[in-house]
Design a protein around this motif. Structure first.
Motif, PDB file in Angstrom:
ATOM      1  N   UNK A  67       0.878  -1.176   0.000  1.00  0.00           N
ATOM      2  CA  UNK A  67       0.000   0.000   0.000  1.00  0.00           C
ATOM      3  C   UNK A  67       0.911   1.221   0.000  1.00  0.00           C
ATOM      4  N   UNK A  68       0.675   2.117  -0.930  1.00  0.00           N
ATOM      5  CA  UNK A  68       1.507   3.310  -1.078  1.00  0.00           C
ATOM      6  C   UNK A  68       0.758   4.512  -0.505  1.00  0.00           C
ATOM      7  N   UNK A  69       1.461   5.241   0.350  1.00  0.00           N
ATOM      8  CA  UNK A  69       0.877   6.384   1.032  1.00  0.00           C
ATOM      9  C   UNK A  69       1.595   7.673   0.641  1.00  0.00           C
ATOM     10  N   UNK A  70       0.821   8.704   0.485  1.00  0.00           N
ATOM     11  CA  UNK A  70       1.324  10.047   0.276  1.00  0.00           C
ATOM     12  C   UNK A  70       1.352  10.764   1.624  1.00  0.00           C
ATOM     13  N   UNK A  71       2.364  11.587   1.837  1.00  0.00           N
ATOM     14  CA  UNK A  71       2.488  12.302   3.103  1.00  0.00           C
ATOM     15  C   UNK A  71       2.963  13.723   2.864  1.00  0.00           C
ATOM     16  N   UNK A  72       2.586  14.617   3.775  1.00  0.00           N
ATOM     17  CA  UNK A  72       2.982  16.018   3.659  1.00  0.00           C
ATOM     18  C   UNK A  72       3.431  16.545   5.009  1.00  0.00           C
ATOM     19  N   UNK A  73       4.494  17.342   4.983  1.00  0.00           N
ATOM     20  CA  UNK A  73       4.967  17.987   6.198  1.00  0.00           C
ATOM     21  C   UNK A  73       5.782  19.205   5.799  1.00  0.00           C
ATOM     22  N   UNK A  74       5.883  20.148   6.707  1.00  0.00           N
ATOM     23  CA  UNK A  74       6.660  21.349   6.414  1.00  0.00           C
ATOM     24  C   UNK A  74       8.143  21.162   6.726  1.00  0.00           C
ATOM     25  N   UNK A  83       8.087  10.284   9.454  1.00  0.00           N
ATOM     26  CA  UNK A  83       6.851  10.797  10.024  1.00  0.00           C
ATOM     27  C   UNK A  83       6.372  12.001   9.213  1.00  0.00           C
ATOM     28  N   UNK A  84       5.100  12.325   9.375  1.00  0.00           N
ATOM     29  CA  UNK A  84       4.538  13.483   8.689  1.00  0.00           C
ATOM     30  C   UNK A  84       3.265  13.911   9.394  1.00  0.00           C
ATOM     31  N   UNK A  85       2.933  15.163   9.214  1.00  0.00           N
ATOM     32  CA  UNK A  85       1.715  15.676   9.838  1.00  0.00           C
ATOM     33  C   UNK A  85       0.456  15.186   9.121  1.00  0.00           C
ATOM     34  N   UNK A  86       0.573  14.950   7.820  1.00  0.00           N
ATOM     35  CA  UNK A  86      -0.609  14.597   7.040  1.00  0.00           C
ATOM     36  C   UNK A  86      -0.333  13.364   6.193  1.00  0.00           C
ATOM     37  N   UNK A  87      -1.333  12.503   6.158  1.00  0.00           N
ATOM     38  CA  UNK A  87      -1.236  11.251   5.411  1.00  0.00           C
ATOM     39  C   UNK A  87      -2.486  11.021   4.578  1.00  0.00           C
ATOM     40  N   UNK A  88      -2.291  10.375   3.440  1.00  0.00           N
ATOM     41  CA  UNK A  88      -3.423   9.920   2.669  1.00  0.00           C
ATOM     42  C   UNK A  88      -3.874   8.554   3.169  1.00  0.00           C
ATOM     43  N   UNK A  89      -4.915   8.036   2.528  1.00  0.00           N
ATOM     44  CA  UNK A  89      -5.486   6.760   2.959  1.00  0.00           C
ATOM     45  C   UNK A  89      -4.776   5.560   2.322  1.00  0.00           C
ATOM     46  N   UNK A  90      -3.962   5.823   1.319  1.00  0.00           N
ATOM     47  CA  UNK A  90      -3.207   4.763   0.667  1.00  0.00           C
ATOM     48  C   UNK A  90      -3.878   4.222  -0.575  1.00  0.00           C
ATOM     49  N   UNK A  91      -3.040   3.692  -1.466  1.00  0.00           N
ATOM     50  CA  UNK A  91      -3.530   3.046  -2.674  1.00  0.00           C
ATOM     51  C   UNK A  91      -2.733   1.759  -2.878  1.00  0.00           C
ATOM     52  N   UNK A  92      -3.426   0.681  -3.215  1.00  0.00           N
ATOM     53  CA  UNK A  92      -2.792  -0.638  -3.301  1.00  0.00           C
ATOM     54  C   UNK A  92      -2.120  -0.825  -4.657  1.00  0.00           C
ATOM     55  N   UNK A  93      -0.863  -1.223  -4.597  1.00  0.00           N
ATOM     56  CA  UNK A  93      -0.128  -1.616  -5.796  1.00  0.00           C
ATOM     57  C   UNK A  93       0.239  -3.084  -5.647  1.00  0.00           C
ATOM     58  N   UNK A  94      -0.145  -3.870  -6.630  1.00  0.00           N
ATOM     59  CA  UNK A  94       0.171  -5.292  -6.613  1.00  0.00           C
ATOM     60  C   UNK A  94       0.910  -5.637  -7.896  1.00  0.00           C
TER      61      UNK A  94
END
Length: 124
Positions: free
Chosen positions: A93-100, A110-121
């Motif tokens: 599962x690939x997650x996007x994250x954002x932080x300053x 670590x990051x302040x904000x995370x996405x819900x993830x998307x599955x790569x198989x």
């Protein structure tokens, strides 16, 4: 608050390429470092790659530059992960994250904000 939504994950064969997208809302994306992480079943979350707010700098894991490329379009508030020559071990599962703060994403995972993830198989 920043909301992140990933997309683009799917089932692909080994050797294929895939591009993931992460759309941000709630804040102007350009003020944040953006990163991609992944987590395979039974394994810890792993840092994949990150990009500076301006897009001028790319940050790689300790293993160095690999088969993945990150880019961003701050007008579209979107970050992309281009994955080439995919292998079964890229399945996760690939997650996007954002932080300053780049150190949080790059060195601390670590990051302040995370996405819900998307599955790569990746499988034949």
């Amino acid at each position: 608050q920043v909301q992140l939504v990933e997309s683009g994950g799917e089932l692909v064969q080994p050797g294929a390429s895939l591009r993931l997208s992460c759309v941000a809302s709630g804040h102007t994306l350009g003020r944040y470092v953006m990163g991609w992480f992944r987590q395979a079943p039974g394994k810890e979350r792993e840092f994949v790659i990150a990009i500076s707010g301006s897009g001028d700098e790319t940050y790689y894991p300790g293993s160095g530059k690999g088969r993945f490329t990150i880019s961003r379009d701050n007008v579209k508030n979107t970050v992309y992960l281009q994955m080439d020559s995919l292998k079964p071990e890229d399945t996760a599962v690939y997650y996007c994250a954002a932080d300053s703060v780049i150190e949080k994403i790059w060195h601390e995972g670590e990051a302040d904000y995370w996405g819900q993830g998307t599955q790569v198989t990746v499988s034949s």
